[in-house]
Write a protein that holds these residues in place. Structure first.
Motif, PDB file in Angstrom:
ATOM      1  N   ILE A   1       2.138   4.840   1.050  1.00  0.00           N
ATOM      2  CA  ILE A   1       2.249   5.689   2.222  1.00  0.00           C
ATOM      3  C   ILE A   1       2.323   7.147   1.789  1.00  0.00           C
ATOM      4  O   ILE A   1       1.650   8.006   2.329  1.00  0.00           O
ATOM      5  CB  ILE A   1       3.495   5.336   3.064  1.00  0.00           C
ATOM      6  CG1 ILE A   1       3.399   3.912   3.577  1.00  0.00           C
ATOM      7  CG2 ILE A   1       3.691   6.319   4.204  1.00  0.00           C
ATOM      8  CD1 ILE A   1       2.191   3.640   4.442  1.00  0.00           C
ATOM      9  N   ASP A   2       3.144   7.420   0.792  1.00  0.00           N
ATOM     10  CA  ASP A   2       3.300   8.795   0.343  1.00  0.00           C
ATOM     11  C   ASP A   2       3.753   8.817  -1.108  1.00  0.00           C
ATOM     12  O   ASP A   2       4.491   7.931  -1.559  1.00  0.00           O
ATOM     13  CB  ASP A   2       4.329   9.517   1.219  1.00  0.00           C
ATOM     14  CG  ASP A   2       4.169  11.020   1.213  1.00  0.00           C
ATOM     15  OD1 ASP A   2       3.247  11.536   0.552  1.00  0.00           O
ATOM     16  OD2 ASP A   2       4.972  11.696   1.891  1.00  0.00           O
TER      17      ASP A   2
ATOM     18  N   PHE B   1       0.840  -1.195   0.000  1.00  0.00           N
ATOM     19  CA  PHE B   1       0.000   0.000   0.000  1.00  0.00           C
ATOM     20  C   PHE B   1       0.874   1.242   0.000  1.00  0.00           C
ATOM     21  O   PHE B   1       2.025   1.230   0.421  1.00  0.00           O
ATOM     22  CB  PHE B   1      -0.991   0.008   1.169  1.00  0.00           C
ATOM     23  CG  PHE B   1      -0.397  -0.266   2.525  1.00  0.00           C
ATOM     24  CD1 PHE B   1      -0.073   0.765   3.373  1.00  0.00           C
ATOM     25  CD2 PHE B   1      -0.187  -1.574   2.965  1.00  0.00           C
ATOM     26  CE1 PHE B   1       0.457   0.518   4.628  1.00  0.00           C
ATOM     27  CE2 PHE B   1       0.332  -1.836   4.218  1.00  0.00           C
ATOM     28  CZ  PHE B   1       0.658  -0.782   5.053  1.00  0.00           C
TER      29      PHE B   1
ATOM     30  N   GLU C   1     -11.286   1.267  13.311  1.00  0.00           N
ATOM     31  CA  GLU C   1     -11.336   2.330  12.311  1.00  0.00           C
ATOM     32  C   GLU C   1     -11.330   3.734  12.918  1.00  0.00           C
ATOM     33  O   GLU C   1     -11.085   4.709  12.220  1.00  0.00           O
ATOM     34  CB  GLU C   1     -12.538   2.163  11.376  1.00  0.00           C
ATOM     35  CG  GLU C   1     -13.894   2.234  12.051  1.00  0.00           C
ATOM     36  CD  GLU C   1     -14.343   0.922  12.668  1.00  0.00           C
ATOM     37  OE1 GLU C   1     -15.315   0.960  13.432  1.00  0.00           O
ATOM     38  OE2 GLU C   1     -13.743  -0.141  12.411  1.00  0.00           O
TER      39      GLU C   1
ATOM     40  N   TYR D   1      -7.603   8.508  16.182  1.00  0.00           N
ATOM     41  CA  TYR D   1      -6.651   8.878  15.133  1.00  0.00           C
ATOM     42  C   TYR D   1      -6.573  10.393  14.973  1.00  0.00           C
ATOM     43  O   TYR D   1      -5.508  10.934  14.680  1.00  0.00           O
ATOM     44  CB  TYR D   1      -7.038   8.249  13.791  1.00  0.00           C
ATOM     45  CG  TYR D   1      -6.870   6.741  13.757  1.00  0.00           C
ATOM     46  CD1 TYR D   1      -5.625   6.153  13.857  1.00  0.00           C
ATOM     47  CD2 TYR D   1      -7.971   5.915  13.602  1.00  0.00           C
ATOM     48  CE1 TYR D   1      -5.467   4.780  13.827  1.00  0.00           C
ATOM     49  CE2 TYR D   1      -7.832   4.532  13.569  1.00  0.00           C
ATOM     50  CZ  TYR D   1      -6.579   3.973  13.680  1.00  0.00           C
ATOM     51  OH  TYR D   1      -6.441   2.616  13.644  1.00  0.00           O
TER      52      TYR D   1
ATOM     53  N   LYS E   1       0.919   6.275   9.293  1.00  0.00           N
ATOM     54  CA  LYS E   1      -0.114   7.159   8.765  1.00  0.00           C
ATOM     55  C   LYS E   1      -1.441   6.451   8.526  1.00  0.00           C
ATOM     56  O   LYS E   1      -2.484   7.076   8.609  1.00  0.00           O
ATOM     57  CB  LYS E   1       0.350   7.784   7.446  1.00  0.00           C
ATOM     58  CG  LYS E   1       1.518   8.717   7.596  1.00  0.00           C
ATOM     59  CD  LYS E   1       1.882   9.347   6.280  1.00  0.00           C
ATOM     60  CE  LYS E   1       3.038  10.319   6.448  1.00  0.00           C
ATOM     61  NZ  LYS E   1       3.406  10.944   5.189  1.00  0.00           N
ATOM     62  N   SER E   2      -1.407   5.187   8.213  1.00  0.00           N
ATOM     63  CA  SER E   2      -2.651   4.506   7.836  1.00  0.00           C
ATOM     64  C   SER E   2      -3.023   3.438   8.863  1.00  0.00           C
ATOM     65  O   SER E   2      -2.176   2.936   9.607  1.00  0.00           O
ATOM     66  CB  SER E   2      -2.504   3.872   6.451  1.00  0.00           C
ATOM     67  OG  SER E   2      -1.687   2.727   6.510  1.00  0.00           O
ATOM     68  N   GLU E   3      -4.299   3.087   8.857  1.00  0.00           N
ATOM     69  CA  GLU E   3      -4.774   2.017   9.747  1.00  0.00           C
ATOM     70  C   GLU E   3      -4.004   0.729   9.488  1.00  0.00           C
ATOM     71  O   GLU E   3      -3.709  -0.019  10.423  1.00  0.00           O
ATOM     72  CB  GLU E   3      -6.263   1.766   9.513  1.00  0.00           C
ATOM     73  CG  GLU E   3      -7.170   2.805  10.088  1.00  0.00           C
ATOM     74  CD  GLU E   3      -8.626   2.488   9.835  1.00  0.00           C
ATOM     75  OE1 GLU E   3      -9.032   1.314   9.980  1.00  0.00           O
ATOM     76  OE2 GLU E   3      -9.363   3.418   9.475  1.00  0.00           O
ATOM     77  N   ARG E   4      -3.703   0.469   8.223  1.00  0.00           N
ATOM     78  CA  ARG E   4      -2.971  -0.750   7.876  1.00  0.00           C
ATOM     79  C   ARG E   4      -1.603  -0.785   8.533  1.00  0.00           C
ATOM     80  O   ARG E   4      -1.132  -1.840   8.947  1.00  0.00           O
ATOM     81  CB  ARG E   4      -2.822  -0.832   6.355  1.00  0.00           C
ATOM     82  CG  ARG E   4      -3.531  -2.014   5.771  1.00  0.00           C
ATOM     83  CD  ARG E   4      -3.556  -1.911   4.282  1.00  0.00           C
ATOM     84  NE  ARG E   4      -2.974  -3.087   3.678  1.00  0.00           N
ATOM     85  CZ  ARG E   4      -3.022  -3.345   2.386  1.00  0.00           C
ATOM     86  NH1 ARG E   4      -3.604  -2.510   1.563  1.00  0.00           N
ATOM     87  NH2 ARG E   4      -2.472  -4.428   1.916  1.00  0.00           N
ATOM     88  N   GLN E   5      -0.949   0.358   8.641  1.00  0.00           N
ATOM     89  CA  GLN E   5       0.349   0.407   9.303  1.00  0.00           C
ATOM     90  C   GLN E   5       0.201   0.141  10.796  1.00  0.00           C
ATOM     91  O   GLN E   5       1.039  -0.557  11.378  1.00  0.00           O
ATOM     92  CB  GLN E   5       1.011   1.767   9.095  1.00  0.00           C
ATOM     93  CG  GLN E   5       1.632   1.943   7.739  1.00  0.00           C
ATOM     94  CD  GLN E   5       2.336   3.264   7.661  1.00  0.00           C
ATOM     95  OE1 GLN E   5       1.705   4.312   7.774  1.00  0.00           O
ATOM     96  NE2 GLN E   5       3.637   3.230   7.485  1.00  0.00           N
TER      97      GLN E   5
ATOM     98  N   ASP F   1       4.550   0.576   1.780  1.00  0.00           N
ATOM     99  CA  ASP F   1       4.635  -0.334   2.918  1.00  0.00           C
ATOM    100  C   ASP F   1       3.840  -1.570   2.542  1.00  0.00           C
ATOM    101  O   ASP F   1       3.099  -1.551   1.553  1.00  0.00           O
ATOM    102  CB  ASP F   1       4.078   0.302   4.196  1.00  0.00           C
ATOM    103  CG  ASP F   1       4.635  -0.338   5.466  1.00  0.00           C
ATOM    104  OD1 ASP F   1       5.256  -1.424   5.371  1.00  0.00           O
ATOM    105  OD2 ASP F   1       4.433   0.221   6.550  1.00  0.00           O
TER     106      ASP F   1
END
Length: 155
Positions: free
Chosen positions: A24-25, A22, A113, A143, A81-85, A39
């Protein structure tokens, strides 16, 4: 299609094929230096970065638009930064800077979430008498209250 839109589309197509990775930036400089930070659920390999780079470079014409491209994995210095991370780092120690500039350090216990839950371990003075007691508590952090979250590396 504009240059930036084309790059965004190409990286999007690549990530649709590689659902374990996914974005990230994605950064563009004024001189068209492109930086892609990826990532993955099981991390990112050098081959993953090469594949992403090829997915972009092989579909762009440098004669039409000159650019430089750098594809890398999110390192330890990159904030989460993301939920997945956050999900990937369950059970790890995090250093979190909140929007009110307070700092929190704890083990990432769970996440959903809307928020994360940390286990905080610290010592505080006894209510009565001298000395300190060990305290273990859970703290939910939305978050929206997180300014910066980093994985703590302990040796």
């Amino acid at each position: 299609m504009e240059f930036r839109e084309k790059i965004e589309s190409l990286i999007g197509e690549f990530l649709q094929e590689r659902e374990d990775l996914f974005l990230i930036d994605l950064r563009f400089s004024a001189s068209d230096d492109i930086t892609v930070i990826l990532d993955g659920d099981q991390g990112v390999t050098l081959q993953d970065c090469l594949d992403a780079s090829r997915a972009i470079e092989f579909n762009m014409d440098r004669e039409e638009h000159d650019f430089s491209l750098q594809v890398m994995s999110a390192g330890l210095s990159e904030p989460l930064k993301s939920e997945r991370q956050f999900r990937k780092n369950l059970g790890r120690e995090l250093d979190i800077l909140l929007t009110d500039d307070t700092k929190v350090e704890g083990e990432l216990l769970k996440m959903d979430e809307k928020c994360i839950t940390l286990v905080l371990r610290y010592r505080k003075p006894k209510d009565v008498g001298k000395g300190k007691v060990d305290v273990v508590e859970e703290k939910e952090i939305p978050y929206t209250d997180i300014k910066k979250a980093l994985v703590t590396v302990k040796f």
